[in-house]
Design an enzyme around this catalytic site. Structure first.
Site, short mmCIF file in Angstrom:
data_model
loop_
_atom_site.label_atom_id
_atom_site.label_comp_id
_atom_site.label_asym_id
_atom_site.label_seq_id
_atom_site.Cartn_x
_atom_site.Cartn_y
_atom_site.Cartn_z
N CYS A 74 0.71 -1.40 -0.04
CA CYS A 74 0.00 -0.07 0.01
C CYS A 74 0.78 1.27 -0.12
O CYS A 74 0.69 2.17 -0.82
CB CYS A 74 -0.93 -0.15 1.20
SG CYS A 74 -1.89 -1.18 1.31
N HIS A 124 -2.35 7.83 3.24
CA HIS A 124 -1.46 6.67 3.66
C HIS A 124 0.14 6.87 3.26
O HIS A 124 0.75 5.97 3.30
CB HIS A 124 -1.88 5.28 3.22
CG HIS A 124 -1.66 4.28 4.21
ND1 HIS A 124 -1.67 2.79 3.48
CD2 HIS A 124 -1.01 4.10 5.34
CE1 HIS A 124 -1.23 2.04 4.54
NE2 HIS A 124 -0.72 2.79 5.54
#
Length: 655
Positions: A74, A124
């Site tokens: 991610c 993120h």
């Protein structure tokens, strides 16, 4: 009076031109789902048997790529797509604090061309201490709404040991440029179900506002699905009858449809580039394990299932519809492709290493081939896991979560067209590929001297060191990278006959302590266990490659010792011209030179490469006082590749 009239007319013309230019600039919509494997999309086979008509429509009306590659996880994937750089360059270490403000995102570059920018979904990349320091609005986004970290945190409050007095409840946040971000509502198992739908609605509102104001816009919609916990919108629960991931995919497709419908309603289809791609491969956590389509592996791995993901793009009138391509492209290419499409005068930063390549002409269909030939897949710690070049993939340190029947074989080469599931190591049959791969890695290593990597602990403001001040960095270890010692003594009048294994004979009891890491090696070119029949006029080498149920004979190589050229035709999935070998004696050492033919990717013509194996028996130095077989293997360079030489020691018998 005349001068005043000229000034007024010039001013009006300036604003008219400015308005016309802003209208001509394309709008950019980048949709980026989370942990979504290629097997979830109906255009790619739909392992669950559901349909994704809106996603499919993007590919049908534009282009669908079958060889789109990303970073393996991610955070690193989001850094790569936003910056156009491999994430390890930007400080995404194993315990990193996020992306420094030194990094320039595509949003920042688009701002220089007058774009309005927004992020709705998952950020993120700001690290654990992002608030007030590394927010989306600090790196090119005018506004944002969503979660600063990962969807995993939606489960926090359900665990028995969670104490809100000790641990902070995670939230959905929102912010505008120049203002501190603020909490909107808790992010829990309920809001996890609705976050993507709300983000889509906010994206729609953003498009409406900017279309009304005639501002070109960049909408970045990083969805949270299908990352675990894969809990979908209430109106999609049970809608497919195929479980949570299938239901979540129905919601993903529905939300894509909302965006596409609004683009059409606003009348901006002809002037909007839409890209839909995913951050990494299939979700691996049970019970929400994803589908990698024809590939093996999941995210957090450099297996194809972790790095090869779906990609579709449309731009009516610009991208030729109905295209399907197996050409190589990497997510770092999206930055320069988008900024070039947007007409940004300086589409990429030039003061740092930049890995992205402009692929606009390829996506449009103006050319059949991608502008990219290779891609490197780097671990958080900075070492090279694997590299892809053309249809080949070389693992420098093979690793998979699945049981490995041959764990000592760390360096593996796969022919991805013949063997898409990465099951058949080809390095002994196509040795000419390895020097090419090594040269690409060598160029990357050299770039780390000119542009040193940013530390994962780097703080802001980050000031890059002087160009060229970096230290030499080796991003992979392998025995042929070590300095070869002087050749050992060769026994006179050698007879190489016998069974030989690379498994070392250890006569001492095992000792306690830390087990040293195995050094990856290319091997001799004949495998770990071989049988040799040495006769006066020829040498035969036999190895077992196939298992009995494959009903194939053992692989045998025959070499004439009288100078006659011998051919060893071995079909392992491709029908190439048989390698041609000659031998000569160098004292008590036997030198075997083999010429391999291949199709050169530069001109499509047949070309040659050479492998040299030098064999000798060296006298024993310890009990059981048996000589050992040494094979020194040189893989010569082709296509500006990097040659290599290593030695493999074989011991008597299969023990």
């Amino acid at each position: 009076m005349k001068n005043l009239l000229q000034i007024v007319v010039s001013t009006l013309l300036f604003f008219i031109t400015l308005e016309s230019t802003s209208q001509e600039q394309p709008n950019i919509v980048l949709i980026f789902p989370d942990n979504l494997g290629i097997g979830e999309v109906s255009a790619y086979g739909s392992a669950r048997g559901i349909t994704t008509p809106n996603i499919d429509r993007i590919g049908t009306e534009g282009i669908r790529l079958n060889n789109f590659n990303v970073e393996y996880s991610c955070v690193v994937s989001r850094i790569a797509i936003l910056t156009g750089r491999y994430a390890v360059r930007a400080g995404a270490g194993a315990a990193g604090n996020g992306m420094t403000l030194y990094e320039e995102t595509m949003a920042e570059r688009l701002k220089t061309a007058g774009y309005s920018t927004a992020l709705f979904g998952k950020w993120h990349v700001g690290g654990p201490d992002w608030e007030g320091k590394r927010e989306p609005t600090h790196q090119g986004f005018d506004e944002w709404w969503g979660i600063p970290g990962t969807s995993t945190t939606a489960q926090n409050t359900m665990f028995d040991g969670f104490d809100p007095k000790l641990y902070e409840t995670t939230y959905i946040w929102e912010g505008e440029k120049g203002q501190p971000s603020k909490k909107v509502k808790p992010y829990n198992l309920d809001t996890r179900r609705t976050i993507d739908r709300e983000a889509a609605q906010k994206g729609i509102d953003f498009m409406k506002r900017n279309t009304k104001d005639k501002n070109p816009f960049f909408l970045y919609y990083p969805m949270t699905q299908v990352h675990f916990p894969t809990l979908t919108h209430p109106d999609k629960v049970g809608s497919t009858g195929a479980g949570d991931i299938a239901d979540a995919m129905a919601d993903v497709d529905h939300n894509v449809g909302l965006i596409l419908a609004e683009i059409k309603r606003l009348g901006i289809e002809e002037n909007t580039l839409v890209i839909w791609c995913t951050d990494n491969g299939a979700e691996m956590r049970r019970p929400w394990r994803g589908a990698a389509g024809p590939w093996r592996g999941y995210y957090n791995s450099a297996m194809e299932g972790g790095i090869r993901t779906p990609f579709v793009a449309m731009w009516p009138g610009k991208i030729k519809p109905g295209q399907i391509s197996n050409e190589l492209m990497h997510e770092v290419d999206i930055f320069p492709t988008i900024t070039t499409a947007a007409g940004v005068p300086d589409p990429i930063p030039t003061d740092r290493a930049f890995d992205g390549i402009d692929q606009l002409d390829f996506l449009k269909g103006n050319q059949n081939t991608s502008n990219r030939e290779s891609a490197i897949f780097l671990a958080r710690q900075g070492y090279a896991m694997a590299i892809k070049w053309e249809n080949w993939k070389l693992w420098y340190y093979y690793s998979t979560e699945e049981p490995d029947p041959n764990p000592d074989n760390l360096v593996r080469l796969f022919d991805l067209n013949v063997d898409p599931r990465e099951e058949f190591d080809m390095k002994d049959f196509y040795p000419w590929v390895i020097p090419v791969m090594d040269s690409i890695i060598a160029d990357y290593e050299a770039s780390l001297i000119k542009y040193p990597r940013i530390s994962g602990k780097a703080s802001d403001p980050y000031i890059p060191p002087t160009l060229g001040s970096g230290e030499s960095v080796q991003v992979y270890a392998r025995s042929d990278r070590e300095t070869l010692q002087k050749r050992s003594k060769a026994l006179e009048n050698p007879n190489f006959s016998g069974a030989w294994s690379t498994k070392e004979i250890i006569s001492t009891p095992p000792r306690r302590g830390i087990k040293p890491e195995r050094m990856p090696t290319l091997g001799s070119g004949w495998g770990a266990e071989i049988s040799i029949l040495h006769q006066p006029d020829n040498l035969e080498v036999e190895r077992v490659v196939f298992v009995p149920r494959e009903k194939q004979s053992p692989v045998r190589y025959r070499f004439e010792l009288n100078g006659v050229i011998t051919e060893n035709e071995i079909n392992i999935g491709r029908s190439w011209p048989a390698p041609k070998s000659t031998t000569l004696w160098d004292g008590n050492r036997l030198v075997i030179s083999t010429i391999y033919s291949f199709i050169s990717p530069t001109n499509g013509q047949l070309a040659n490469s050479e492998l040299t194996q030098t064999l000798w028996l060296q006298p024993a130095t310890i009990s059981p006082w048996e000589p050992t077989l040494v094979v020194e293997t040189t893989r010569h360079a082709i296509l500006n590749g990097k040659p290599s030489t290593n030695r493999t020691v074989y011991y008597k018998g299969f023990r």
